[in-house]
Design a protein around this motif. Structure first.
Motif, PDB file in Angstrom:
ATOM      1  N   PHE A  76      62.684 -64.988   4.691  1.00 46.25           N
ATOM      2  CA  PHE A  76      63.173 -64.225   5.472  1.00 46.25           C
ATOM      3  C   PHE A  76      62.951 -64.301   7.080  1.00 46.25           C
ATOM      4  O   PHE A  76      63.904 -64.333   7.996  1.00 46.25           O
ATOM      5  CB  PHE A  76      63.333 -62.905   4.957  1.00 46.25           C
ATOM      6  CG  PHE A  76      64.012 -61.914   5.909  1.00 46.25           C
ATOM      7  CD1 PHE A  76      65.315 -61.943   6.007  1.00 46.25           C
ATOM      8  CD2 PHE A  76      63.350 -60.607   6.192  1.00 46.25           C
ATOM      9  CE1 PHE A  76      66.195 -60.878   6.714  1.00 46.25           C
ATOM     10  CE2 PHE A  76      63.948 -59.664   7.037  1.00 46.25           C
ATOM     11  CZ  PHE A  76      65.363 -59.681   7.470  1.00 46.25           C
ATOM     12  N   VAL A  77      61.644 -64.368   7.122  1.00 46.01           N
ATOM     13  CA  VAL A  77      61.249 -64.539   8.536  1.00 46.01           C
ATOM     14  C   VAL A  77      61.615 -65.894   9.036  1.00 46.01           C
ATOM     15  O   VAL A  77      61.893 -66.086  10.292  1.00 46.01           O
ATOM     16  CB  VAL A  77      59.737 -64.579   8.580  1.00 46.01           C
ATOM     17  CG1 VAL A  77      59.042 -64.717   9.687  1.00 46.01           C
ATOM     18  CG2 VAL A  77      59.163 -63.097   8.180  1.00 46.01           C
ATOM     19  N   GLY A  78      61.696 -67.064   8.215  1.00 46.55           N
ATOM     20  CA  GLY A  78      61.931 -68.545   8.686  1.00 46.55           C
ATOM     21  C   GLY A  78      63.279 -68.249   9.143  1.00 46.55           C
ATOM     22  O   GLY A  78      63.715 -68.831  10.459  1.00 46.55           O
ATOM     23  N   SER A  79      64.268 -67.716   8.653  1.00 46.70           N
ATOM     24  CA  SER A  79      65.696 -67.467   8.747  1.00 46.70           C
ATOM     25  C   SER A  79      65.930 -66.662  10.058  1.00 46.70           C
ATOM     26  O   SER A  79      66.591 -66.823  10.841  1.00 46.70           O
ATOM     27  CB  SER A  79      66.460 -67.042   7.619  1.00 46.70           C
ATOM     28  OG  SER A  79      67.816 -66.851   8.025  1.00 46.70           O
ATOM     29  N   GLY A  85      65.194 -65.905  17.656  1.00 49.45           N
ATOM     30  CA  GLY A  85      64.362 -66.366  18.775  1.00 49.45           C
ATOM     31  C   GLY A  85      62.812 -65.730  18.246  1.00 49.45           C
ATOM     32  O   GLY A  85      62.649 -64.952  18.031  1.00 49.45           O
ATOM     33  N   VAL A  86      62.180 -66.241  19.471  1.00 50.63           N
ATOM     34  CA  VAL A  86      60.435 -65.967  19.304  1.00 50.63           C
ATOM     35  C   VAL A  86      60.339 -64.524  19.869  1.00 50.63           C
ATOM     36  O   VAL A  86      59.359 -63.829  19.337  1.00 50.63           O
ATOM     37  CB  VAL A  86      59.614 -67.157  20.002  1.00 50.63           C
ATOM     38  CG1 VAL A  86      58.203 -66.772  19.867  1.00 50.63           C
ATOM     39  CG2 VAL A  86      60.066 -68.395  19.249  1.00 50.63           C
ATOM     40  N   PHE A 133      56.336 -69.895  15.211  1.00 49.50           N
ATOM     41  CA  PHE A 133      56.207 -70.701  16.208  1.00 49.50           C
ATOM     42  C   PHE A 133      55.924 -72.147  16.051  1.00 49.50           C
ATOM     43  O   PHE A 133      56.441 -73.053  16.992  1.00 49.50           O
ATOM     44  CB  PHE A 133      54.474 -70.330  16.786  1.00 49.50           C
ATOM     45  CG  PHE A 133      54.235 -68.898  17.375  1.00 49.50           C
ATOM     46  CD1 PHE A 133      54.988 -68.461  18.321  1.00 49.50           C
ATOM     47  CD2 PHE A 133      53.478 -68.315  16.662  1.00 49.50           C
ATOM     48  CE1 PHE A 133      54.763 -67.161  18.885  1.00 49.50           C
ATOM     49  CE2 PHE A 133      53.120 -66.976  17.218  1.00 49.50           C
ATOM     50  CZ  PHE A 133      53.774 -66.462  18.162  1.00 49.50           C
ATOM     51  N   VAL A 134      55.877 -72.589  14.597  1.00 52.84           N
ATOM     52  CA  VAL A 134      55.759 -73.945  14.354  1.00 52.84           C
ATOM     53  C   VAL A 134      57.095 -74.560  14.816  1.00 52.84           C
ATOM     54  O   VAL A 134      56.979 -75.812  15.081  1.00 52.84           O
ATOM     55  CB  VAL A 134      55.513 -74.294  12.798  1.00 52.84           C
ATOM     56  CG1 VAL A 134      55.827 -75.487  12.468  1.00 52.84           C
ATOM     57  CG2 VAL A 134      54.062 -74.058  12.620  1.00 52.84           C
ATOM     58  N   PRO A 135      58.460 -74.108  14.571  1.00 54.76           N
ATOM     59  CA  PRO A 135      59.624 -74.867  14.971  1.00 54.76           C
ATOM     60  C   PRO A 135      59.703 -74.945  16.369  1.00 54.76           C
ATOM     61  O   PRO A 135      59.996 -76.054  16.698  1.00 54.76           O
ATOM     62  CB  PRO A 135      60.717 -73.926  14.438  1.00 54.76           C
ATOM     63  CG  PRO A 135      60.178 -73.229  13.172  1.00 54.76           C
ATOM     64  CD  PRO A 135      58.625 -73.066  13.646  1.00 54.76           C
ATOM     65  N   LEU A 136      59.155 -74.039  17.094  1.00 60.88           N
ATOM     66  CA  LEU A 136      59.076 -74.265  18.624  1.00 60.88           C
ATOM     67  C   LEU A 136      58.299 -75.120  18.997  1.00 60.88           C
ATOM     68  O   LEU A 136      58.725 -76.310  19.802  1.00 60.88           O
ATOM     69  CB  LEU A 136      58.886 -72.844  19.224  1.00 60.88           C
ATOM     70  CG  LEU A 136      58.569 -72.612  20.830  1.00 60.88           C
ATOM     71  CD1 LEU A 136      60.002 -73.189  21.634  1.00 60.88           C
ATOM     72  CD2 LEU A 136      58.396 -71.475  21.062  1.00 60.88           C
ATOM     73  N   ILE A 137      57.065 -75.157  18.693  1.00 57.55           N
ATOM     74  CA  ILE A 137      55.825 -75.768  18.872  1.00 57.55           C
ATOM     75  C   ILE A 137      56.139 -77.423  18.653  1.00 57.55           C
ATOM     76  O   ILE A 137      55.896 -78.422  19.193  1.00 57.55           O
ATOM     77  CB  ILE A 137      54.463 -75.503  18.389  1.00 57.55           C
ATOM     78  CG1 ILE A 137      54.206 -74.290  19.178  1.00 57.55           C
ATOM     79  CG2 ILE A 137      53.659 -76.586  18.721  1.00 57.55           C
ATOM     80  CD1 ILE A 137      54.262 -74.274  20.518  1.00 57.55           C
ATOM     81  N   SER A 138      56.758 -77.575  17.073  1.00 59.74           N
ATOM     82  CA  SER A 138      56.934 -78.932  16.826  1.00 59.74           C
ATOM     83  C   SER A 138      58.005 -79.721  17.607  1.00 59.74           C
ATOM     84  O   SER A 138      58.246 -80.781  17.833  1.00 59.74           O
ATOM     85  CB  SER A 138      57.483 -78.919  15.437  1.00 59.74           C
ATOM     86  OG  SER A 138      58.854 -78.483  15.361  1.00 59.74           O
ATOM     87  N   ARG A 139      59.050 -79.091  18.392  1.00 62.00           N
ATOM     88  CA  ARG A 139      60.166 -79.599  19.314  1.00 62.00           C
ATOM     89  C   ARG A 139      59.431 -79.816  20.794  1.00 62.00           C
ATOM     90  O   ARG A 139      59.581 -80.846  21.261  1.00 62.00           O
ATOM     91  CB  ARG A 139      61.177 -78.672  19.441  1.00 62.00           C
ATOM     92  CG  ARG A 139      62.068 -78.463  18.087  1.00 62.00           C
ATOM     93  CD  ARG A 139      63.238 -77.991  18.448  1.00 62.00           C
ATOM     94  NE  ARG A 139      63.554 -76.414  18.899  1.00 62.00           N
ATOM     95  CZ  ARG A 139      63.203 -75.402  18.177  1.00 62.00           C
ATOM     96  NH1 ARG A 139      63.204 -75.418  16.690  1.00 62.00           N
ATOM     97  NH2 ARG A 139      63.179 -74.094  18.722  1.00 62.00           N
ATOM     98  N   ASP A 199      61.043 -67.304  25.589  1.00 62.51           N
ATOM     99  CA  ASP A 199      62.357 -67.178  25.630  1.00 62.51           C
ATOM    100  C   ASP A 199      63.312 -66.582  24.856  1.00 62.51           C
ATOM    101  O   ASP A 199      62.668 -66.715  23.617  1.00 62.51           O
ATOM    102  CB  ASP A 199      63.066 -68.576  26.089  1.00 62.51           C
ATOM    103  CG  ASP A 199      64.367 -68.517  26.346  1.00 62.51           C
ATOM    104  OD1 ASP A 199      64.878 -68.373  27.426  1.00 62.51           O
ATOM    105  OD2 ASP A 199      65.343 -68.900  25.642  1.00 62.51           O
ATOM    106  N   ARG A 200      64.112 -65.681  24.879  1.00 67.30           N
ATOM    107  CA  ARG A 200      64.848 -64.870  23.976  1.00 67.30           C
ATOM    108  C   ARG A 200      65.255 -65.875  22.753  1.00 67.30           C
ATOM    109  O   ARG A 200      65.315 -65.488  21.535  1.00 67.30           O
ATOM    110  CB  ARG A 200      65.775 -64.146  24.274  1.00 67.30           C
ATOM    111  CG  ARG A 200      65.361 -62.846  25.026  1.00 67.30           C
ATOM    112  CD  ARG A 200      66.554 -62.083  25.429  1.00 67.30           C
ATOM    113  NE  ARG A 200      67.403 -62.612  26.408  1.00 67.30           N
ATOM    114  CZ  ARG A 200      68.542 -62.197  27.206  1.00 67.30           C
ATOM    115  NH1 ARG A 200      68.935 -61.024  26.565  1.00 67.30           N
ATOM    116  NH2 ARG A 200      69.178 -62.717  27.935  1.00 67.30           N
ATOM    117  N   ARG A 201      65.718 -66.932  22.948  1.00 70.79           N
ATOM    118  CA  ARG A 201      66.519 -67.837  22.152  1.00 70.79           C
ATOM    119  C   ARG A 201      65.830 -69.276  21.892  1.00 70.79           C
ATOM    120  O   ARG A 201      66.205 -70.100  21.348  1.00 70.79           O
ATOM    121  CB  ARG A 201      68.040 -68.306  22.664  1.00 70.79           C
ATOM    122  CG  ARG A 201      68.657 -66.832  22.445  1.00 70.79           C
ATOM    123  CD  ARG A 201      69.130 -66.266  21.241  1.00 70.79           C
ATOM    124  NE  ARG A 201      69.649 -67.255  20.397  1.00 70.79           N
ATOM    125  CZ  ARG A 201      69.754 -66.945  19.020  1.00 70.79           C
ATOM    126  NH1 ARG A 201      69.351 -65.761  18.484  1.00 70.79           N
ATOM    127  NH2 ARG A 201      70.427 -67.947  18.290  1.00 70.79           N
TER     128      ARG A 201
END
Length: 415
Positions: A76-79, A85-86, A133-139, A199-201
């Motif tokens: 749920f959190v991942g979705s 957004g973060v 944070f991982v999806p954001l940081i991995s990009r 950033d919001r998104r």
């Protein structure tokens, strides 16, 4: 419009790089606060036993429920982070942590502690943790993913190390209720303002992401679950958490039982936990060079040595063994995390990474719940943690075997 000059492109890359490091530092701080709040339960456990007369298994129940809720809420959190957004996730997480801490300071029954810690605070911590944070940081760090995720994940060990001695001092000075109120004030002062740096998104991630990332195939959850690598990762998360939490939740209780002073034990184990920061960063960075599997296997081996040191302690005179246990176990607390998380991002990249990681993380929550509750149950039945420590070694071995089997990349199957 004339094309951008080489100097302009270099300046843009420099600014994007600085922004990426700012985001990583902000994520580290937010994760540290959430981890500190959750790991401090190891110290509050003894206060609950003394104040309410609960058994070790009863006192461990809130922690076990928290691990189950953490795992069950992960998809749920991942979705949510993929959609919201973060910034919004950090705001939500900070509000829930503060609410849970203030409520816990007023708790007078087991079910209240279980609900506030195991549900409210756990969900809040999930909203300021790796899944967000991982999806954001991995990009942001596509070519140095292992290093960046290891820096982020080291916040877990740092929070764990800082929480033990700080909570012990606060409990002795203010009582456990006062300690919870101080923790609530710190969480509010840090997390709520910090959220506005994101950033919001997650647009900052898209702007700074490496161009090569666009060429990588994107996985969906449905495709991922039909691969053996998905379920091997699930087992890796579960066995690793079982091995860790059969020991970690009851470390201070174990040390006090064999005769060490509570504040001294919290200090030693807390100092050992500070080694998690260099340990996590070293193994995560190493995984970029020698491979995720070998880096993880090294961490498993060091953890097993730390557990054996604990099993060898027989009394309060074994200071060296306590320090060795604290150092070896602390050095690799969370050290497999960057390799496991980076491996997940390696195998299943794309915009649905948060959702995929969230589902796999159910294994982590399940294993942590089993380990933390089982250790208390074993103590209540046998009067010792020895069987729990043996189980920790077995779980670590099983996790290392499952991780080594992840060498081959997955291939999507037809639906």
């Amino acid at each position: 419009m004339p094309p951008a000059s080489q100097e302009d492109l270099s300046q843009d890359n420099l600014l994007a790089g600085r922004r990426a490091w700012l985001i990583l530092g902000s994520a580290f701080l937010a994760f540290t606060v959430g981890a500190s709040v959750m790991h401090s339960y190891t110290v509050f456990l003894l206060a609950f036993v003394a104040d309410f007369g609960w058994t070790r298994a009863e006192s461990s129940l809130a922690y076990s429920v928290g691990q189950l809720v953490g795992g069950a809420s992960s998809p749920f959190v991942g979705s949510m982070v993929d959609r919201l957004g973060v910034r919004r996730m950090v705001l939500l997480g900070g509000a829930l942590l503060v609410l849970g801490l203030v409520g816990s300071a007023q708790a007078g029954a087991l079910w209240q502690v279980v609900f506030l810690y195991g549900v409210v605070m756990t969900f809040g911590a999930n909203c300021v943790g790796l899944l967000v944070f991982v999806p954001l940081i991995s990009r942001l760090f596509a070519t140095r993913r292992g290093m960046a995720i290891s820096v982020l994940q080291s916040a877990n060990g740092f929070g764990r190390a800082a929480s033990a001695p700080a909570s012990q001092v606060l409990i002795e000075g203010l009582g456990w209720r006062g300690a919870y109120l101080v923790a609530a004030a710190v969480a509010a002062a840090v997390l709520l303002p910090l959220s506005f740096l994101f950033d919001r998104r997650g647009g900052v991630a898209r702007a700074a992401a490496a161009p090569a990332a666009a060429a990588v195939r994107s996985w969906t959850l449905g495709e991922a679950v039909r691969t053996p690598q998905f379920w091997l990762l699930f087992l890796v998360y579960m066995f690793t958490s079982i091995g860790s939490f059969l020991v970690s939740l009851h470390q201070i209780a174990f040390a006090v039982d064999v005769g060490f002073d509570p504040l001294y034990a919290a200090g030693v184990l807390g100092m050992g936990s500070f080694l998690a920061m260099p340990g996590v960063i070293a193994t995560g960075t190493l995984s970029d060079y020698i491979g995720r599997e070998w880096s993880a296997l090294l961490a498993y081996g060091i953890s097993i040595i730390g557990v054996f040191c604990a099993m060898a302690i027989t009394g309060p005179g074994d200071h060296m063994l306590l320090w060795l246990h604290a150092c070896f176990f602390g050095l690799t607390w969370g050290a497999r995390g960057p390799a496991i998380t980076a491996k997940t991002a390696d195998l299943f990249p794309g915009p649905r990474l948060g959702t995929i990681l969230g589902v796999i993380t159910i294994g982590s929550g399940l294993g942590a719940a089993i380990g933390s509750w089982a250790a208390g149950f074993v103590f209540d039945v046998t009067g010792s943690y020895r069987v729990a420590f043996i189980g920790s070694v077995i779980a670590y071995v099983a996790g290392s075997v499952a991780f080594y089997a992840l060498r081959r990349p997955p291939r999507p199957r037809a639906q």
